[in-house]
Design an enzyme around this catalytic site. Structure first.
Site, PDB file in Angstrom:
ATOM      1  N   TYR A 142       0.858  -1.177   0.000  1.00  0.00           N
ATOM      2  CA  TYR A 142       0.000   0.000   0.000  1.00  0.00           C
ATOM      3  C   TYR A 142       0.892   1.223   0.000  1.00  0.00           C
ATOM      4  CZ  TYR A 142      -3.632   3.339   1.326  1.00  0.00           C
ATOM      5  OH  TYR A 142      -4.494   4.412   1.354  1.00  0.00           O
ATOM      6  N   ASP A 235       9.370   2.309   0.387  1.00  0.00           N
ATOM      7  CA  ASP A 235       8.278   2.980   1.073  1.00  0.00           C
ATOM      8  C   ASP A 235       8.350   2.575   2.546  1.00  0.00           C
ATOM      9  OD1 ASP A 235       6.028   4.054   2.102  1.00  0.00           O
ATOM     10  OD2 ASP A 235       4.641   3.246   0.597  1.00  0.00           O
ATOM     11  N   LYS A 264       3.902   8.540   9.133  1.00  0.00           N
ATOM     12  CA  LYS A 264       3.602   7.870  10.411  1.00  0.00           C
ATOM     13  C   LYS A 264       4.562   8.302  11.529  1.00  0.00           C
ATOM     14  CE  LYS A 264       0.595   4.613   8.271  1.00  0.00           C
ATOM     15  NZ  LYS A 264       0.617   3.727   7.136  1.00  0.00           N
TER      16      LYS A 264
HETATM   17  C1  LIG Z   1       0.046   4.231   5.640  1.00  0.00           C
HETATM   18  C2  LIG Z   1       0.884   4.007   4.448  1.00  0.00           C
HETATM   19  C3  LIG Z   1       0.856   4.876   3.340  1.00  0.00           C
HETATM   20  C4  LIG Z   1      -0.146   5.985   3.238  1.00  0.00           C
HETATM   21  O1  LIG Z   1       0.058   6.957   4.202  1.00  0.00           O
HETATM   22  P1  LIG Z   1      -1.116   8.036   4.498  1.00  0.00           P
HETATM   23  O2  LIG Z   1      -0.484   8.931   5.511  1.00  0.00           O
HETATM   24  O3  LIG Z   1      -2.265   7.231   5.006  1.00  0.00           O
HETATM   25  O4  LIG Z   1      -1.412   8.714   3.237  1.00  0.00           O
HETATM   26  C5  LIG Z   1       1.763   4.690   2.324  1.00  0.00           C
HETATM   27  N1  LIG Z   1       2.650   3.687   2.369  1.00  0.00           N
HETATM   28  C6  LIG Z   1       2.698   2.827   3.402  1.00  0.00           C
HETATM   29  C7  LIG Z   1       3.729   1.739   3.397  1.00  0.00           C
HETATM   30  C8  LIG Z   1       1.813   2.938   4.459  1.00  0.00           C
HETATM   31  O5  LIG Z   1       1.834   2.054   5.458  1.00  0.00           O
END
Ligand SMILES: *Cc1c(COP(=O)(O)O)cnc(C)c1O
Length: 453
Positions: A142, A235, A264
């Site tokens: 994601y 990511d 995060k």
């Molecule tokens: C949570 C997440 C995102 C998206 O982040 P948002 O702050 O919700 O837009 C992208 N990449 C990874 C790996 C994530 O866990």
């Protein structure tokens, strides 16, 4: 457990918020608990029920729900002295310097406001830098809600939009391959190598049950990117400053990406994201270079202060070492419970991330489990059948997890993330006693799972 106030609030919410929530995963069945306040490792809902919290905002809350006084005061002071200006503040430099000091692949950062914005900016930067348009992503990973990532990864529909509203033009340049399958990635490069700007990968697949890379997988992606002149983007929105401590997951696996996305934990609970990498690439962003990026809120002073104070606190108080110990103890306890009640299930995770995947029994006898989290150890008797990608997690007993097990845990005062794809997290506020209570709750919930399924 009385949840009348949550029931009433959800009734009101359904009238004014689509699905009653602002992000779909929060719409837990039959209706979500509305939170009144946090207290260290716990959250308390509007009916006064207390839960040990392993959701932690879906990852950002590293220090727990009661910020240490130094962190809290720094945030309060920032608010009192003015929230934002549209002119730079020193905290932007401080957070950037902290990351640069601890993450060797990062020489510079551009701050944004979320994980989605970070991955979106990273892809534009990679496309601008390489002059290519395609990207390669991992099925079941994601990278946020950008059109280019919402692409159907099933082989028949590959490259088609994954949601109404995503134009086919935005999806057609996105290639999707399974996690832990270096050969599939190699085939994509053989077919389209000179058109691929970047590979985007979560170094630990945190959005499909927290799956470790098999030994050599990340190195193989590094090699493909080098061979074909594409950028390797890690990511680390979820794993950054969670796995591998201050060096992040890239430090654990010893693979250096070209670009890294953060969010995060880096914002200490505030909406902060970032793209980091070498000066040569990062200076392509406007105004140093020609790749457009701008945002009213980017480098928001309150988020910058929360982020840098959180990370400094973690460093100064040995938070990561303690979290890794706590995580190992929790995962080892879970592995024992699984061995007793459902030996086909798999305990996954590392450091402060964990999950039990309700894997189905294979034809093989279940054999041993990796004690404190599945590492795809080649010597393990179950290495052939342990979950290695999102499809394997998708084939597991998701309904049992979501509709029976999750509620059984909630009733015992343990709040887990809402389905078996979402990782769970520990915070610095979790105690040994929390772990014991949690393991007892797991034991009870697992004892209600029919054996021999
Ligand atoms: C949570 C997440 C995102 C998206 O982040 P948002 O702050 O919700 O837009 C992208 N990449 C990874 C790996 C994530 O866990």
């Amino acid at each position: 457990m009385n949840r009348d106030h949550s029931h009433a609030l959800y009734g009101r919410a359904l009238s004014v918020l689509p699905g009653g929530v602002n992000s779909p995963v929060r719409a837990t069945q039959p209706y979500p608990s509305f939170i009144d306040h946090g207290d260290g490792s716990h959250v308390v809902d509007v009916d006064g029920n207390r839960y040990i919290d392993y959701v932690l905002g879906y990852g950002p809350i590293l220090l727990g729900h009661s910020p240490p006084p130094k962190v809290r005061d720094a945030i309060a002071d920032r608010v009192e002295d003015g929230i934002m200006f549209g002119a730079p503040v020193e905290a932007e430099i401080e957070l950037a310097e902290f990351v640069v000091e601890h993450v060797p692949s990062v020489e510079m950062l551009r701050f944004v406001n979320s994980g989605t914005e970070a991955t979106t900016a990273a892809v534009r930067l990679a496309r601008g830098y390489t002059g290519r348009e395609r990207i390669l992503i991992i099925g079941g990973g994601y990278h946020g809600g950008n059109d280019a990532f919402l692409v159907d990864g099933t082989p028949e529909k590959a490259g088609r939009p994954g949601s109404p509203g995503v134009p086919s033009g935005a999806a057609k340049d996105t290639l999707v391959v399974p996690f832990n399958d270096a050969e599939a990635a190699a085939r994509a490069f053989e077919a389209h190598g000179d058109e691929i700007a970047a590979i985007l990968v979560e170094p630990v697949l945190g959005n499909s049950g927290c799956i470790d890379p098999v030994p050599g997988y990340l190195d193989a992606l590094r090699q493909l990117a080098d061979d074909y002149g594409a950028l390797l983007v890690f990511d680390e929105v979820m794993t950054g400053f969670r796995i591998g401590g201050l060096g992040c997951a890239q430090g654990v696996f010893g693979v250096r990406p070209d670009l890294t996305t953060f969010a995060k934990v880096i914002g200490g609970g505030f909406p902060v994201g970032a793209v980091g990498g070498p000066t040569e690439i990062l200076e392509r962003f406007t105004p140093a270079g020609d790749v457009f990026h701008a945002s009213t809120y980017a480098g928001h002073p309150v988020g910058m202060v929360a982020g840098v104070e959180t990370l400094r606190y973690a460093k100064e108080h040995g938070v990561y070492g303690r979290l890794a110990e706590l995580g190992d103890r929790l995962r080892a306890g879970l592995a024992d419970i699984v061995a007793d009640h459902a030996p086909q299930y798999t305990v996954v995770g590392r450091d402060s991330m964990f999950k039990i995947i309700f894997s189905r029994a294979s034809t093989e006898p279940p054999g041993e489990t990796c004690g404190a989290g599945c590492r795809h150890d080649p010597d393990c008797t179950r290495v052939e059948s342990c979950p290695k990608n999102a499809s394997h997690v998708g084939e597991a007993e998701g309904d049992r997890w979501e509709r029976l097990f999750w509620g059984d845990m909630l009733d015992q005062g343990v709040m887990l993330t809402a389905n078996q794809h979402e990782s769970q997290f520990l915070s610095a506020a979790h105690t040994d006693e929390d772990i014991e209570v949690t393991l007892e709750a797991y034991k009870h919930a697992m004892s209600r799972i029919p054996t021999g399924v």
